[in-house]
Design a protein around this motif. Structure first.
Motif, PDB file in Angstrom:
ATOM      1  N   LEU A 137       0.840  -1.194   0.000  1.00 37.22           N
ATOM      2  CA  LEU A 137       0.000   0.000   0.000  1.00 37.22           C
ATOM      3  C   LEU A 137       0.869   1.235   0.000  1.00 37.22           C
TER       4      LEU A 137
ATOM      5  N   THR B  81      -6.980   3.787   2.616  1.00 37.66           N
ATOM      6  CA  THR B  81      -7.082   3.103   3.904  1.00 37.66           C
ATOM      7  C   THR B  81      -6.332   3.868   4.991  1.00 37.66           C
TER       8      THR B  81
ATOM      9  N   THR C  48      -3.951   2.692   7.172  1.00 33.72           N
ATOM     10  CA  THR C  48      -2.518   2.371   7.180  1.00 33.72           C
ATOM     11  C   THR C  48      -2.243   1.321   6.120  1.00 33.72           C
ATOM     12  N   ASP C  49      -0.961   1.014   5.928  1.00 34.41           N
ATOM     13  CA  ASP C  49      -0.592  -0.062   5.009  1.00 34.41           C
ATOM     14  C   ASP C  49       0.008  -1.250   5.756  1.00 34.41           C
TER      15      ASP C  49
ATOM     16  N   PHE D 182      -6.318  -4.015   6.407  1.00 35.34           N
ATOM     17  CA  PHE D 182      -6.277  -3.122   5.249  1.00 35.34           C
ATOM     18  C   PHE D 182      -5.500  -3.740   4.088  1.00 35.34           C
TER      19      PHE D 182
ATOM     20  N   ALA E 262      -2.646   5.225   1.467  1.00 31.91           N
ATOM     21  CA  ALA E 262      -2.787   4.921   2.896  1.00 31.91           C
ATOM     22  C   ALA E 262      -2.087   5.977   3.725  1.00 31.91           C
TER      23      ALA E 262
ATOM     24  N   GLN F 223      -4.875  11.292   4.032  1.00 34.83           N
ATOM     25  CA  GLN F 223      -6.123  10.847   3.411  1.00 34.83           C
ATOM     26  C   GLN F 223      -6.808  11.989   2.663  1.00 34.83           C
TER      27      GLN F 223
END
Length: 339
Positions: free
Chosen positions: A11, A32, A34-35, A40, A62, A72
């Motif tokens: 991500l 999302t 976080t990665d 996620f 992310a 975001q």
């Protein structure tokens, strides 16, 4: 839903995004929290596979950590500029991100909240999520029935997510209270309860280190604590580590929400007593389908009958079932898990 073995790329961190799945007329974004959280990661896996199947170009973004709303917001701006048809969003700040979401919707994008409803929920076009209140109630009911008569004298701690109290955090926390028999007072707010069984609340940022520190803090408040509600399984594992370090791991009942494969393994090993399993791959794949349908026909998704959101399901996973609370064992949970 069997575990997927689809390969996936990392991500994106912050406003940096992963490469599009493929060139296509319909573009979509997945944003999302976080990665790193397996939840996620699996969400992205589901979105990526469905985008490839339907010929949708997907870009994934992310935050750096849970709570990083700035990244975001920047991602939403990028999606608008890129001409995306829709956005799938798990918001870190469910109130603060609303102006950016409004800007996207005003630009003609379909915005679907995944897992975490916005505040207000209708700030998004739709929400695809676990019934997080029910997820909390299930583990609360299980903990109450497991303790039996001792529940009335329990000392309960809450390992929550972030100080901003996103909706998913509030719903799971307050749901647990309802299931356990604690009056939550205002069900839209964490921390206003007056039940003497509550030792306290602390935040974890949804990771192991946060869970460990929060557990240490609550132990300082009351070393007799014997029930812990955790926002997710990484936080639960951190709590267990803190308890084990002081020889208390057998004295405290830990419950959680997520149902990832590591979490189900923790239930099997006795680290977590029970967890409410949700299905992130399904949330994301249905979200991509909805964006494609919107791009083709203009039709927006509808909620599950009788609910304000599209319910993607939840199951209680435990190897110690109790009367009156429906559950599945870790064998079935493993068949359905992710991450």
């Amino acid at each position: 839903m069997k575990k997927s073995v689809l390969a996936f790329g990392a991500l994106a961190l912050g406003v940096t995004f992963s490469a599009p799945v493929m060139a296509a007329d319909v573009a979509a974004c997945l944003i999302t929290k976080t990665d790193t959280n397996p939840f996620f990661v699996k969400m992205k896996e589901g979105a990526t596979a469905k985008a490839k199947e339907l010929g949708v170009s997907l870009k994934s973004y992310a935050g750096k950590i849970d709570g990083d709303s700035e990244s975001q917001v920047a991602a939403i701006e990028s999606c608008i500029a890129d001409g995306a048809k829709g956005i799938l969003l798990t918001a870190s700040d469910t109130k603060g991100i609303v102006p950016a979401v409004k800007k996207a919707r005003d630009a003609g994008l379909l915005v679907i909240a995944l897992d975490t409803p916005l505040e207000p929920a209708d700030a998004a076009d739709a929400t695809f999520a676990t019934d997080n209140l029910l997820a909390g109630k299930l583990i609360g009911q299980w903990a109450k029935e497991t303790l039996g008569d001792k529940a009335k004298d329990a000392k309960v701690g809450f390992l929550d997510l972030t100080p901003s109290q996103p909706t998913v955090d509030v719903l799971r926390d307050q749901g647990f209270m309802m299931g356990f028999g604690i009056d939550p007072k205002n069900p839209d707010k964490i921390g206003d309860e007056d039940d003497k069984r509550i030792v306290g609340h602390d935040v974890t940022n949804g990771n192991e280190e946060g869970g460990r520190k929060a557990m240490e803090n609550l132990l300082q408040k009351d070393p007799g604590i014997n029930v812990i509600h955790t926002i997710n399984e990484p936080a639960a594992v951190g709590a267990y580590q803190a308890l084990k370090a002081v020889g208390m791991e057998k004295n405290v009942l830990i419950v959680s929400v997520d149902g990832g494969c590591p979490g189900v393994k923790s239930v099997k090993e006795g680290v977590i007593g029970a967890t409410s399993q949700q299905y992130p791959l399904l949330m994301a794949s249905l979200g991509i389908e909805a964006i494609k349908k919107f791009a083709d026909s203009g039709e927006k998704p509808k909620p599950t009958e009788g609910k304000s959101f599209f319910d993607t399901g939840v199951s209680l996973v435990t190897d110690k079932p109790v009367s009156g609370v429906k559950s599945i064992d870790t064998k079935e949970g493993t068949d359905k898990c992710w991450g």
